[in-house]
Enzyme design. Structure first.
Site, mmCIF file in Angstrom:
data_model
loop_
_atom_site.group_PDB
_atom_site.id
_atom_site.type_symbol
_atom_site.label_atom_id
_atom_site.label_comp_id
_atom_site.label_asym_id
_atom_site.label_seq_id
_atom_site.Cartn_x
_atom_site.Cartn_y
_atom_site.Cartn_z
ATOM 1 N N GLN A 30 7.484 62.926 2.021
ATOM 2 C CA GLN A 30 6.319 62.087 2.898
ATOM 3 C C GLN A 30 5.730 62.778 3.783
ATOM 4 O O GLN A 30 5.905 64.117 3.958
ATOM 5 C CB GLN A 30 7.001 60.862 3.457
ATOM 6 C CG GLN A 30 8.140 61.395 4.543
ATOM 7 C CD GLN A 30 9.224 60.095 4.577
ATOM 8 O OE1 GLN A 30 9.228 59.249 4.402
ATOM 9 N NE2 GLN A 30 10.508 60.789 5.018
ATOM 10 N N ASP A 86 15.250 58.899 12.561
ATOM 11 C CA ASP A 86 14.712 59.202 13.971
ATOM 12 C C ASP A 86 15.959 59.225 14.941
ATOM 13 O O ASP A 86 15.808 59.667 16.156
ATOM 14 C CB ASP A 86 13.688 58.097 14.374
ATOM 15 C CG ASP A 86 13.999 56.791 13.963
ATOM 16 O OD1 ASP A 86 14.729 56.218 14.582
ATOM 17 O OD2 ASP A 86 13.610 56.342 13.176
ATOM 18 N N GLU A 106 20.142 59.748 5.361
ATOM 19 C CA GLU A 106 18.852 59.909 5.661
ATOM 20 C C GLU A 106 18.414 60.761 4.495
ATOM 21 O O GLU A 106 18.909 62.012 4.030
ATOM 22 C CB GLU A 106 18.430 60.310 6.874
ATOM 23 C CG GLU A 106 16.848 61.022 7.146
ATOM 24 C CD GLU A 106 15.829 60.009 6.773
ATOM 25 O OE1 GLU A 106 15.835 58.810 7.464
ATOM 26 O OE2 GLU A 106 14.927 60.176 5.960
ATOM 27 N N GLY A 138 20.047 57.162 -0.245
ATOM 28 C CA GLY A 138 21.181 56.294 0.380
ATOM 29 C C GLY A 138 21.379 55.091 -0.710
ATOM 30 O O GLY A 138 22.638 54.648 -0.696
ATOM 31 N N ASP A 155 17.814 50.962 7.759
ATOM 32 C CA ASP A 155 16.447 51.272 8.460
ATOM 33 C C ASP A 155 15.575 52.195 7.651
ATOM 34 O O ASP A 155 15.580 53.072 7.959
ATOM 35 C CB ASP A 155 16.922 51.860 9.885
ATOM 36 C CG ASP A 155 15.798 52.052 10.675
ATOM 37 O OD1 ASP A 155 14.691 51.392 10.381
ATOM 38 O OD2 ASP A 155 15.890 53.174 11.843
ATOM 39 N N SER A 156 14.901 51.089 6.817
ATOM 40 C CA SER A 156 14.149 51.861 5.678
ATOM 41 C C SER A 156 12.556 51.965 6.353
ATOM 42 O O SER A 156 12.307 51.193 7.183
ATOM 43 C CB SER A 156 14.297 51.276 4.550
ATOM 44 O OG SER A 156 13.547 49.816 4.641
ATOM 45 N N ASP A 158 8.591 51.245 4.606
ATOM 46 C CA ASP A 158 8.165 50.402 3.689
ATOM 47 C C ASP A 158 8.632 50.386 2.427
ATOM 48 O O ASP A 158 8.854 51.570 2.011
ATOM 49 C CB ASP A 158 6.604 50.068 3.818
ATOM 50 C CG ASP A 158 6.263 49.441 5.337
ATOM 51 O OD1 ASP A 158 7.068 49.091 6.171
ATOM 52 O OD2 ASP A 158 5.158 49.326 5.448
HETATM 53 N N1 SPM Z 1 13.821 53.804 13.118
HETATM 54 C C1 SPM Z 1 12.447 53.225 12.917
HETATM 55 C C2 SPM Z 1 12.277 53.255 11.420
HETATM 56 C C3 SPM Z 1 11.400 52.359 11.218
HETATM 57 N N2 SPM Z 1 11.758 51.517 10.113
HETATM 58 C C4 SPM Z 1 10.862 50.351 9.995
HETATM 59 C C5 SPM Z 1 9.496 50.736 9.534
HETATM 60 C C6 SPM Z 1 8.656 49.660 9.345
HETATM 61 C C7 SPM Z 1 7.372 49.863 9.176
HETATM 62 N N3 SPM Z 1 6.463 48.912 8.808
HETATM 63 C C8 SPM Z 1 6.751 47.515 9.262
HETATM 64 C C9 SPM Z 1 5.571 46.648 8.999
HETATM 65 C C10 SPM Z 1 4.512 46.920 8.123
HETATM 66 N N4 SPM Z 1 5.089 46.835 6.730
#
Ligand code: SPM
Length: 278
Positions: A30, A86, A106, A138, A155-156, A158
């Site tokens: 990514q 993160d 991760e 994962g 904690d993925s 999208d």
């Molecule tokens: N630790 C933070 C990682 C964030 N994981 C969730 C990210 C979600 C991003 N999009 C949310 C809304 C849009 N589809």
């Protein structure tokens, strides 16, 4: 130099004024970008999608960690985080001395490196000797660790790119197998405004494998629509009800999560409740 950066998602966008780009890396998985912003502190984007801002990341990370932690009918000792490179969920889990071991898997080691360099207030979660880092897939990691964890937090990103397998039915079955009896999962379940079909699908999978499950809403202004879900599920007890409560010292460390917020997060607007009852 000032620059407006946008997440454009599902036909609309969210735009933030930045002052400096701190990180701009293309990895095999990514595109990682981290910005200094005018009003939101640091902002991390993966493939153009906001992952966190310093302004409100506490809301998301506290809820992702504490909904499963306090829903668990027994005292959790062993936790696993899938994604979350993160370190924000690790930081929140690390506030609980009861946890003896916290694994993280991760897929992209560059996210960990970038967070440690540019997001120290979030990545401080790694500075805990109970944390064990695994860089890998994962969805495979859970298959390789049956019956191992009291809580698993997904904690993925999208459901496109590296996060995609974490939104499939088979993955939910494997999460269940990786839990100890009575264990709890908490998974990033998207926004019922932005991606209702994804939110609905995740909750349906949770219902396929677990006796108690629900969609908890979290207010996060820097995610488009300002709301995101955590799908919580377990075979023991009602996940909507906290089984233990933060003592005074712990509550002082939390800015978003309270037992009342835990219960309230599962109380959804009518249209969203209907979405999940279908
Ligand atoms: N630790 C933070 C990682 C964030 N994981 C969730 C990210 C979600 C991003 N999009 C949310 C809304 C849009 N589809």
């Amino acid at each position: 130099m000032e620059r407006w950066v946008s997440e454009v998602n599902a036909g609309w966008g969210l735009t933030v004024k930045t002052t400096q780009q701190l990180c701009d890396i293309q990895t095999p998985y990514q595109h990682i970008e981290i910005f200094e912003t005018v009003n939101l502190g640091h902002l991390m984007m993966l493939d153009g999608i906001v992952q966190l801002s310093s302004y409100d990341e506490f809301a998301y990370h506290e809820m992702m960690a504490n909904l499963p932690f306090y829903s668990c009918a027994h005292l959790p000792e062993k936790a696993l985080v899938i994604g979350g490179g993160d370190g924000g969920v690790l930081r929140e889990l690390g506030k609980h001395p009861e946890l003896k071991s916290i694994d993280i898997c991760e897929i992209d080691g560059e996210v960990i490196k970038a967070a440690r360099e540019f997001l120290p207030e979030t990545a401080c979660g790694y500075d805990d000797e109970r944390v064990h880092i695994h860089v890998g897939d994962g969805s495979l990691f859970v298959q390789e660790h049956p019956g191992s964890y009291d809580i698993i937090i997904v904690d993925s990103t999208d459901p496109a790119g590296p996060g995609e397998p974490l939104f499939g039915e088979a993955f939910y079955g494997n999460l269940k197998k990786a839990l100890k009896p009575g264990g709890v999962i908490g998974t990033q379940a998207e926004s019922y405004f932005l991606l209702p079909e994804i939110a609905q699908r995740v909750v349906k999978f949770a219902g396929t494998f677990f006796k108690s499950y629900g969609f908890a809403q979290i207010h996060v202004p820097t995610y488009p629509t300002g709301v995101i879900g955590c799908c919580v599920a377990s075979d023991e007890g009602d996940v909507r009800e906290p089984k233990r409560f933060p003592d005074e010292a712990m509550q002082k460390k939390l800015r978003y999560y309270t037992p009342e917020v835990h219960r309230g997060a599962f109380m959804l607007p009518g249209f969203a409740r209907e979405l999940f009852e279908k």
